[in-house]
Each structure stands twice: as structure tokens, then as C-alpha cells.
Design a protein around this motif. Structure first.
Motif, mmCIF file in Angstrom:
data_model
loop_
_atom_site.group_PDB
_atom_site.id
_atom_site.type_symbol
_atom_site.label_atom_id
_atom_site.label_comp_id
_atom_site.label_asym_id
_atom_site.label_seq_id
_atom_site.Cartn_x
_atom_site.Cartn_y
_atom_site.Cartn_z
ATOM 1 N N UNK A 284 20.304 94.502 22.357
ATOM 2 C CA UNK A 284 20.511 93.684 23.573
ATOM 3 C C UNK A 284 20.116 94.092 24.600
ATOM 4 N N UNK A 285 19.572 94.000 26.019
ATOM 5 C CA UNK A 285 19.755 94.872 26.952
ATOM 6 C C UNK A 285 20.562 94.018 27.699
ATOM 7 N N UNK A 286 21.050 94.885 29.104
ATOM 8 C CA UNK A 286 21.560 94.453 29.946
ATOM 9 C C UNK A 286 21.341 94.851 31.510
ATOM 10 N N UNK A 287 22.024 94.259 32.540
ATOM 11 C CA UNK A 287 21.379 95.137 33.867
ATOM 12 C C UNK A 287 22.826 95.920 33.783
ATOM 13 N N UNK A 288 22.386 96.991 34.614
ATOM 14 C CA UNK A 288 23.459 98.218 34.336
ATOM 15 C C UNK A 288 24.046 98.194 35.700
ATOM 16 N N UNK A 289 24.346 97.415 36.154
ATOM 17 C CA UNK A 289 25.208 96.819 37.305
ATOM 18 C C UNK A 289 25.964 95.392 37.314
ATOM 19 N N UNK A 290 25.968 94.940 35.791
ATOM 20 C CA UNK A 290 26.606 93.875 35.643
ATOM 21 C C UNK A 290 27.862 94.906 34.312
ATOM 22 N N UNK A 291 28.524 94.840 35.138
ATOM 23 C CA UNK A 291 29.801 95.299 33.896
ATOM 24 C C UNK A 291 30.261 94.178 32.231
ATOM 25 N N UNK A 292 30.862 92.643 33.452
ATOM 26 C CA UNK A 292 31.234 92.275 32.875
ATOM 27 C C UNK A 292 29.775 91.535 31.181
ATOM 28 N N UNK A 293 28.621 91.074 31.838
ATOM 29 C CA UNK A 293 27.754 91.473 31.181
ATOM 30 C C UNK A 293 27.824 92.426 29.794
ATOM 31 N N UNK A 294 28.304 94.262 30.175
ATOM 32 C CA UNK A 294 28.223 94.960 29.333
ATOM 33 C C UNK A 294 29.111 94.940 27.600
ATOM 34 N N UNK A 295 30.486 94.102 28.620
ATOM 35 C CA UNK A 295 31.552 93.862 28.280
ATOM 36 C C UNK A 295 31.048 92.689 26.934
ATOM 37 N N UNK A 296 30.702 91.657 27.581
ATOM 38 C CA UNK A 296 30.209 91.114 26.314
ATOM 39 C C UNK A 296 29.290 91.004 24.629
ATOM 40 N N UNK A 297 28.626 91.800 26.081
ATOM 41 C CA UNK A 297 27.569 92.061 24.498
ATOM 42 C C UNK A 297 27.934 93.457 23.352
ATOM 43 N N UNK A 298 29.036 93.871 24.107
ATOM 44 C CA UNK A 298 30.308 94.843 23.279
ATOM 45 C C UNK A 298 30.999 94.168 22.344
ATOM 46 N N UNK A 299 31.249 93.087 22.880
ATOM 47 C CA UNK A 299 32.724 92.273 22.475
ATOM 48 C C UNK A 299 31.693 92.286 21.075
ATOM 49 N N UNK A 300 30.228 91.678 20.900
ATOM 50 C CA UNK A 300 29.842 90.404 19.900
ATOM 51 C C UNK A 300 29.985 91.570 19.066
#
Length: 342
Positions: A284-300
Motif C-alpha cells: 500500500x501507499x500512504x501520505x506520510x503526513x497522515x499518521x492515521x492512514x498509516x495506522x489503518x494500513x498496518x492494521x490490515x
């Protein structure tokens, strides 16, 4: 200054201009030495590794005056920096338009070169590669010794996210640590997951302090800097690679993690994202300034929402053609086409 180079790897004629690291040389010395080499060697084509060094501007002028072809290698992309001064962008555009061709390191770099004014027919994509075959075979070897590696480096979690690179502000490790903390706090199934950080750098003490403040000492392992071939040890004991960079022209560690069969979570500021990451297929790709987007990806990954085995196979398949031989072929084609163009 990163250590001694194994010169036996370079099986072609070459000359080392300075027996020191780059920072210890001056613009005047670099320019003088480069021009001396050009006058004696008399090349048909000159490849410049960028436009950020004033010495390269002098080389460009010299080549134009002596009617030699010039190709500039462009690694960066328009997403790599949040803000770009207009004057600097103008100078970049002038430089690459003056060159006879551009070697763009990936799709995002090609688009950026076009935006700066380079003609599409003069841009050749040359994929950045690493010796992924060596990394892959090394990783396969270390996978037979996972228990031993985990014991040696005190990696106690069954599953692990892994980061490889410098520990410095542009790598955005603060966001990664905070996202990992939020994951541990919000998802019970994350108890079996750890985070392995491979590398060193000027921000290491700050990141270590943040880990202590968040109470993650048992979950985050600092490996420190290791020789390139030993990096495979940590891919072998990990399940998912994460690159959270705020600034990353490409990110060769993505190539290497994929060659080792890891799904990858990659910042959309990294050039590698646009060529190597297929969202939902191998990462997955994510916006590096969006911490919670990264959280949701890691949660997957933690909750089993994605098929890890399928993603691992997809990574290996996608990276299969990213080998030095193919990059050399792309460069040679670009050089020959540039030489015959008027």
C-alpha cells in the motif's frame, strides 16, 4: 565516509578522482579534475548524475562548447519535496533542457522532467536497481536461522514490521513510531507484532527517547547500522516493510525488501511507489503526513485483512525484472539513440 568500497565489484575501466568523501572536496577541485579528465578522455557522451553540483554546470558548458552529447540522470520527482522555490525550479528546467537527454529513474521522475520542460522523446526511463539476486539468496539463507537471529538481536515478537535506512528527519520515523503506538493501543491482535529499525543517523537518540516515552521498549528493536549484505537478516525475520519518508527520490530498500518477498508499505513521496507498489496486491501507499492512514494500513496486516502469502509472491514477481542487467540495457539504448540524434 560510509566505509570502504569493495572495488573488485567494478569490473570495468574506472578512475577515482578523489581518495576522500564528497564533502571533503571543493567545487573548484571537482570542476578542475572533471574538466581535466574530459580533455584527456575525449568522450562522445557524458552522463551527469544530477544538477545540484556547480561542477556539473561547468561540465555542461564545456560539453556544449566542444559539441559533446550530455545526458543528465534525474532521480527526484515532483512529490519528493513539499515546497520548491521557483528560481530553483527554473534553473533545473534550464539545465535539463540544455542537456541532450534525460535518464529518468522511474515514471514519477519522467513526469517531473516533462513538467520542467524536457521533451518526452528525449527522456528515457532507466529503472533504479540493486543486486536483488544477492539480497534474495542471502535472505533465503538467513530464513533457516530465524531463531538464532531473533535471539542475537533480542527480537521477541512473532511478527514484525521492518524499516531500513537512515534515522534522520526526512525519513519521518517519528510518524512511524507514533502510528505503531496507536496500532498497539487500539488493536489487541497487535500484541504479537514488533517493529525493527535497521540503520543509524543523527536522529537516533530522539527516536529512542520517543520509544521510551511511549512505553514501546519491548516492541521496538534498534539494530543500528549493518553491512549491506547483513540487511537480509532483518528481512528474514520480518513480515512487512515500511518506508515512511517525507523525502525519498526513489528508495532502493523497497526493491530489496520486495526481492526478499515482503509486502511493502511506502510513502507516496518515494519514487519507487509509482512503479513498484500495486495497492492491495503487494502493499500500500500512504501520505506520510497522515499518521492515521498509516495506522489503518498496518492494521490490515495485523488483523489478517490481507493475504500475506499472496502479497509476498506478488512482490517477488513485480521486482523480478528490476535487475542491473536490464538497467544497463536501458541506459545503453538511451545512449545510442542520443548519439545518433542531431
Amino acid at each position: 565516509s560510509l566505509g570502504k568500497v569493495d572495488l573488485s565489484l567494478h569490473q570495468y575501466p574506472f578512475e577515482i578522482l578523489f581518495d576522500s568523501n564528497y564533502e571533503e572536496t571543493s567545487v573548484l577541485k571537482r570542476t578542475t579534475r572533471l574538466l581535466r579528465v574530459l580533455r584527456s578522455f575525449k568522450p562522445n557522451v557524458v552522463l551527469l548524475p544530477g544538477y545540484n553540483d556547480l561542477a556539473y554546470w561547468f561540465v555542461l558548458v564545456y560539453c556544449k562548447l566542444t559539441k559533446r552529447k550530455v545526458i543528465v540522470v534525474m532521480e527526484t520527482n515532483e512529490f519528493d519535496k513539499e515546497k520548491r522555490p521557483l528560481m530553483k525550479e527554473f534553473l533545473k528546467g534550464f539545465f535539463i533542457k540544455t542537456c541532450d537527454a534525460v535518464f529518468a529513474c522511474g515514471t514519477a521522475s519522467k513526469k517531473y522532467a516533462e513538467r520542467l520542460g524536457a521533451k518526452s522523446e528525449r527522456i528515457f526511463i532507466v529503472h533504479l536497481t540493486s543486486d536483488t539476486e544477492v539480497m534474495k539468496s542471502s535472505c533465503e539463507h538467513w530464513r533457516t536461522r530465524v531463531v538464532e537471529i531473533k535471539r542475537e538481536y533480542r527480537i521477541f515478537k512473532e511478527h514484525n514490521f521492518v524499516y531500513v535506512g537512515r534515522i534522520s528527519p526526512e525519513k519521518n520515523l517519528k510518524t512511524l513510531i507514533e502510528a505503531f503506538y496507536e496500532l498497539k493501543r487500539s488493536e489487541e491482535r497487535s500484541m504479537d507484532w514488533g517493529l525493527v529499525l535497521v540503520g543509524d543517523g543523527p536522529q537516533r537518540k530522539d527516536i529512542e527517547q520517543l520509544v521510551v516515552e511511549l512505553g514501546l521498549q519491548k516492541d521496538v528493536v534498534f539494530v543500528g547500522g549493518v553491512p549491506w549484505r547483513d540487511v537480509a537478516k532483518f528481512y528474514a525475520v520480518s513480515d512487512v516493510f515500511v518506508l515512511p519518508s517525507l523525502s525519498e527520490p526513489w528508495g532502493l530498500v523497497v526493491n530489496e525488501a520486495m526481492a526478499c518477498g515482503l509486502p511493502v508499505v511506502v510513502s507516496k513521496r518515494a519514487g519507487a511507489y509509482y512503479d513498484l507498489v500495486k495497492d492491495g496486491i503487494n502493499g500500500f501507499g500512504f501520505e506520510p503526513t497522515d499518521k492515521y492512514q498509516l495506522v489503518e494500513i498496518m492494521k490490515k496486516f495485523v488483523i489478517g485483512f490481507v493475504d500475506l502469502d499472496m502479497m509476498k509472491k506478488a512482490s517477488e514477481e513485480i521486482i523480478r525484472s528490476y535487475i542491473p542487467q536490464n538497467s544497463a540495457r536501458e541506459m545503453m539504448e538511451g545512449i545510442m539513440r542520443t548519439m545518433i540524434r542531431r
